[in-house]
Design a protein around this motif. Structure first.
Motif, PDB file in Angstrom:
ATOM      1  N   ASP A 101       0.834  -1.204   0.000  1.00  0.00           N
ATOM      2  CA  ASP A 101       0.000   0.000   0.000  1.00  0.00           C
ATOM      3  C   ASP A 101       0.878   1.268   0.000  1.00  0.00           C
ATOM      4  O   ASP A 101       2.089   1.186  -0.018  1.00  0.00           O
ATOM      5  CB  ASP A 101      -0.982  -0.014   1.197  1.00  0.00           C
ATOM      6  N   PRO A 236       5.802   0.285  -3.056  1.00  0.00           N
ATOM      7  CA  PRO A 236       4.957   0.183  -1.864  1.00  0.00           C
ATOM      8  C   PRO A 236       5.636   0.671  -0.585  1.00  0.00           C
ATOM      9  O   PRO A 236       6.857   0.580  -0.445  1.00  0.00           O
ATOM     10  CB  PRO A 236       4.634  -1.309  -1.768  1.00  0.00           C
ATOM     11  N   ASP A 284       1.070  -5.571  -4.675  1.00  0.00           N
ATOM     12  CA  ASP A 284       1.480  -5.051  -5.980  1.00  0.00           C
ATOM     13  C   ASP A 284       2.846  -5.677  -6.313  1.00  0.00           C
ATOM     14  O   ASP A 284       3.891  -5.110  -6.021  1.00  0.00           O
ATOM     15  CB  ASP A 284       1.582  -3.530  -5.800  1.00  0.00           C
ATOM     16  N   SER A 287       5.918  -3.877  -8.481  1.00  0.00           N
ATOM     17  CA  SER A 287       6.592  -2.816  -7.730  1.00  0.00           C
ATOM     18  C   SER A 287       7.331  -3.364  -6.526  1.00  0.00           C
ATOM     19  O   SER A 287       8.411  -2.908  -6.170  1.00  0.00           O
ATOM     20  CB  SER A 287       5.547  -1.847  -7.189  1.00  0.00           C
TER      21      SER A 287
END
Ligand code: PLP
Length: 400
Positions: A101, A236, A284, A287
């Motif tokens: 996040d 992130p 993710d 990334s």
């Protein structure tokens, strides 16, 4: 001394300091050119190992292994594994950090989680009044959701603002605008004496200076990875929850990834033990694995040596600026005391926006912060002393 004489004296010192710099060899682990890149506090430079790794993740792990990669390529456990790689850089033992996040989202998890951990009757959140805007916006929303009052205070005034009403305090280790470093140990201890929880934002300190999360008993912390950790644009962020609080940490975003049995697909939530509890949804992966590759440049690098070089670079830049730039043309808002300094120099300058444009045109990349700040970030892993001298010289030419 004539101007030319003083310029060559600084240049000679720069050469000596570069020759003695134990971290100088790390520069070749980054993709850099002739530009003096002093914006690593906004977006760190690209480590040379990242493109090849991303290519492998995309072509082989995703392209060939497909779904098998969640297990076989370690995708599922990446948030905790990479959290453990960041942990030593911020003084945390393993098992307390998860990656995922954005920083904004993690501020939300940490702050609401902190209020839920605070005792009954505590209905006030203190927030750094000069904070990076997103932290303030999220804190305001967290306060509304938890029925707390939000009180913005100057970080220096936190000790006197604390009371038996304080549930949590959200502070920045280093101020994004001025580069001022706050005293994390003493502020954390004052917050604890009042019975409240300390939530620290490490965006401008992690990877530039020692943090000592465990040593100083920080409760929760967040930070981004695309500044001094060089994880890449939008890489992130991370969330630290102190081991002693994890069993009681009640995340306001309990997704299936933080469930004790994520593949049990239960309609009711049961939180996983440990740092995993900070996860939300599917990570993710592209990334995240770019970040993992980027973190390899830290192998064998001590954060204490990074801090020593960072202070030497910012001292030297300030010294060159005062030697070259006409008196009164800029004013440093970065503290001169080492204990109060992060890894950037912020200069107040009347026409800062226009000056920064010209600096960038002339190969010195810093950034402009509204309304009158020239900001120069010093990333010790790849910025050298000769470049630092050149940056000050170009700045002086523009201002002369
Ligand atoms: C860079 C920075 C952020 C960035 O938040 P994002 O959610 O990644 O956009 C937040 N807080 C501080 C203090 C920062 O310096």
């Amino acid at each position: 001394m004539s101007e030319r004489g003083s310029v060559s004296a600084q240049a000679a010192r720069a050469a000596e300091m570069d020759a003695a710099d134990e971290l100088a060899g790390l520069r070749k682990q980054f993709v850099l050119d002739d530009v003096v890149y002093l914006d690593g506090n906004s977006l760190g430079a690209l480590p040379v190992g990242v493109p090849g790794r991303v290519e492998d993740v995309v072509r082989r792990q995703w392209g060939e292994l497909r779904i098998r990669s969640w297990e076989e390529s370690g995708w599922w456990t990446a948030p905790e594994r990479i959290g453990d790689r960041i942990a030593p850089l911020v003084g945390a033992a393993a098992g307390q950090i998860v990656v995922g996040d954005s920083t904004s989202v993690n501020v939300f998890k940490a702050l609401v989680g902190a209020v839920r951990l605070a005792g009954d009757g505590r209905d006030e959140i203190l927030v750094d009044a000069t904070t990076f805007p997103t932290d303030g916006y999220i804190a305001a929303s967290a306060a509304r959701l938890t029925g707390c009052e939000l009180r913005p205070v100057d970080p220096d005034e936190v000790p006197s603002a604390l009371s038996s009403r304080t549930a949590a305090v959200l502070l920045n280790h280093v101020d994004y605008r001025t580069g001022r470093r706050y005293d994390l140990p003493s502020l954390t201890s004052a917050i604890h004496s009042a019975g409240a929880l300390a939530v620290w934002d490490l965006c401008h300190s992690a990877g530039a200076l020692p943090v000592g999360l465990d040593e100083h008993g920080v409760d929760l912390a967040v930070g981004c990875t695309y500044k001094y950790l060089n994880g890449g644009p939008g890489s992130p962020a991370y969330l630290y929850v102190r081991a002693g609080l994890q069993d009681r940490f009640d995340s306001p975003l309990p997704g299936w990834n933080s469930h004790a049995d994520p593949f049990g697909m239960s309609p009711s939530y049961a939180p996983a033990p440990g740092a995993l509890r900070g996860r939300v949804g599917t990570p993710d992966i592209l990334s995240m694995l770019a970040l993992e590759a980027a973190l390899e440049v830290w192998d064998g690098v001590s954060i204490d040596s990074v801090r020593a070089k960072s202070l030497a670079l910012t001292d030297f830049f300030l010294e060159c600026v005062s030697a070259y730039v006409p008196e009164g043309r800029v004013e440093s808002v970065t503290p001169s005391a080492h204990a109060e300094r992060g890894s950037q120099v912020a200069l107040r300058c009347a026409d800062a926006g226009a000056v920064m444009k010209r600096l960038i045109d002339q190969g010195v990349v810093g950034d402009f912060r509204h309304p009158d700040i020239l900001r120069f970030g010093f990333t010790p892993l790849y910025v050298g002393f000769a470049e630092t001298e050149r940056a000050a010289r170009v700045l002086a030419d523009i201002l002369n």
